[in-house]
Design a protein around this motif. Structure first.
Motif, PDB file in Angstrom:
ATOM      1  N   GLU A   9       0.837  -1.203   0.000  1.00  0.00           N
ATOM      2  CA  GLU A   9       0.000   0.000   0.000  1.00  0.00           C
ATOM      3  C   GLU A   9       0.869   1.250   0.000  1.00  0.00           C
ATOM      4  N   SER A  10       0.485   2.226  -0.784  1.00  0.00           N
ATOM      5  CA  SER A  10       1.289   3.437  -0.880  1.00  0.00           C
ATOM      6  C   SER A  10       0.992   4.404   0.263  1.00  0.00           C
ATOM      7  N   VAL A  11       1.939   4.500   1.200  1.00  0.00           N
ATOM      8  CA  VAL A  11       1.777   5.385   2.352  1.00  0.00           C
ATOM      9  C   VAL A  11       1.721   6.848   1.910  1.00  0.00           C
ATOM     10  N   SER A  12       2.516   7.163   0.893  1.00  0.00           N
ATOM     11  CA  SER A  12       2.664   8.563   0.487  1.00  0.00           C
ATOM     12  C   SER A  12       1.367   9.169  -0.056  1.00  0.00           C
ATOM     13  N   ASN A  13       0.448   8.334  -0.522  1.00  0.00           N
ATOM     14  CA  ASN A  13      -0.806   8.865  -1.070  1.00  0.00           C
ATOM     15  C   ASN A  13      -2.002   8.712  -0.131  1.00  0.00           C
ATOM     16  N   MET A  14      -1.752   8.315   1.104  1.00  0.00           N
ATOM     17  CA  MET A  14      -2.879   8.032   1.999  1.00  0.00           C
ATOM     18  C   MET A  14      -3.496   9.288   2.601  1.00  0.00           C
ATOM     19  N   THR A  15      -4.778   9.175   2.909  1.00  0.00           N
ATOM     20  CA  THR A  15      -5.440  10.236   3.655  1.00  0.00           C
ATOM     21  C   THR A  15      -5.057  10.073   5.129  1.00  0.00           C
ATOM     22  N   GLU A  16      -5.326  11.122   5.933  1.00  0.00           N
ATOM     23  CA  GLU A  16      -5.009  11.064   7.357  1.00  0.00           C
ATOM     24  C   GLU A  16      -5.678   9.867   8.033  1.00  0.00           C
ATOM     25  N   LYS A  17      -6.898   9.567   7.584  1.00  0.00           N
ATOM     26  CA  LYS A  17      -7.626   8.465   8.203  1.00  0.00           C
ATOM     27  C   LYS A  17      -6.953   7.116   7.915  1.00  0.00           C
ATOM     28  N   GLN A  18      -6.533   6.961   6.666  1.00  0.00           N
ATOM     29  CA  GLN A  18      -5.823   5.730   6.304  1.00  0.00           C
ATOM     30  C   GLN A  18      -4.492   5.641   7.044  1.00  0.00           C
TER      31      GLN A  18
END
Ligand code: ADP
Ligand code: ADP
Length: 238
Positions: A65-74
């Motif tokens: 999973e791409s951490v760099s594109n996650m929302t704050e919730k993710q």
């Protein structure tokens, strides 16, 4: 498990990149120490892994999973799998050891407010267990402001382990401790690493500590990797 591709970070107003084109892959079971002088990019690197810092280029993937594109919730969800310990411990001074460890339920945004609430007996038991694991059972009810530096970092480690993370990150966790205490803390980190089959990635200043405990050393200079390999092969950063 953790894959970093072409990662670059430049801070607003910065003339140089804090990190440039970093490519790395980490696997479960590695105990990685990141070395480098002050300003080399170590802290920026750790902060990109847990999403506290967004890269300008490239990305961090955690189990695909791409951490760099996650929302704050993710990110909140993913950070439960990433325990983090800090140079200045980031504890709440007037709360007890047990209360501080329980704030590990809330990721990195532990505040007094989080503690107005109710913890289930299971959560409290889990906290007691990690406190025992780090050797602080006798201090469990003491305010952390009364503890020594080494004891405070043990609280930090217990809090990081509360959620049973798969990755343990450290941003200079022993830089404010004396050499003897640092050695004790690294011994504990190694023990927890082995017991819980963690991936451990820690920034350190001290080359000797890295040589003694790491299975892999990565050295950064001016935001670039200048060494990546086994501790026996590591000399010095020029
Ligand atoms: P290290 O942890 O190895 O000391 P850092 O990642 O903190 O290195 O810093 C890398 C570079 O980025 C340094 O040149 C530093 O001055 C710069 N830097 C770090 N944080 C910021 C920031 N918030 N704003 C601007 N520049 C920063
Ligand atoms: P470490 O365990 O990191 O070697 P020390 O035991 O030397 O740390 O103590 C670090 C700091 O914490 C010192 O400034 C000391 O005065 C303070 N300290 C240690 N134990 C206590 C205590 N029981 N109550 C209040 N302050 C303490």
């Amino acid at each position: 498990m953790l894959e970093i591709k072409n990662l670059s970070v430049r801070y607003r107003g910065g003339h140089e990149n804090a990190l440039s084109g970093i490519n790395l892959t980490f696997e479960k079971g590695e105990f990685v120490c990141i070395l480098g002088k002050s300003g080399a990019g170590k802290s920026t690197f750790i902060r990109c892994i847990n999403g506290l810092q967004k890269p300008n280029q490239g990305q961090v993937s955690w189990n695909g999973e791409s951490v760099s594109n996650m929302t704050e919730k993710q990110l909140l969800k993913i950070r439960r799998e990433m325990g983090m310990i800090f140079q200045h411990f980031n504890l709440i001074p007037r709360l007890s050891v047990l209360q501080n460890v329980l704030t590990g339920m809330f990721g990195y945004r532990s505040t007094y407010k989080n503690l107005i609430g109710w913890f289930s007996p299971e959560e409290v038991n889990r906290a007691k267990q990690v406190i025992e694991d780090v050797g602080l059972t006798e201090q469990i009810g003491r305010r952390v402001e009364h503890l020594s530096g080494g004891q405070k970092q043990r609280v930090g480690i217990a809090r990081a382990l509360l959620q049973q993370p798969k990755l343990l990150l450290g941003d200079e966790p022993v830089s404010s401790l004396d050499p003897g205490t640092s050695n004790h803390i690294f011994t504990l980190l190694q023990e927890m690493h082995n017991r819980h089959q963690l991936l451990t990635v820690i920034n350190v200043h001290d080359v000797d500590l890295a040589r003694r405990f790491a299975t892999r050393i990565i050295a950064l200079k001016d935001g670039k990797i200048v060494f990546d390999g086994s501790p026996e092969l590591f000399n010095e950063i020029e």
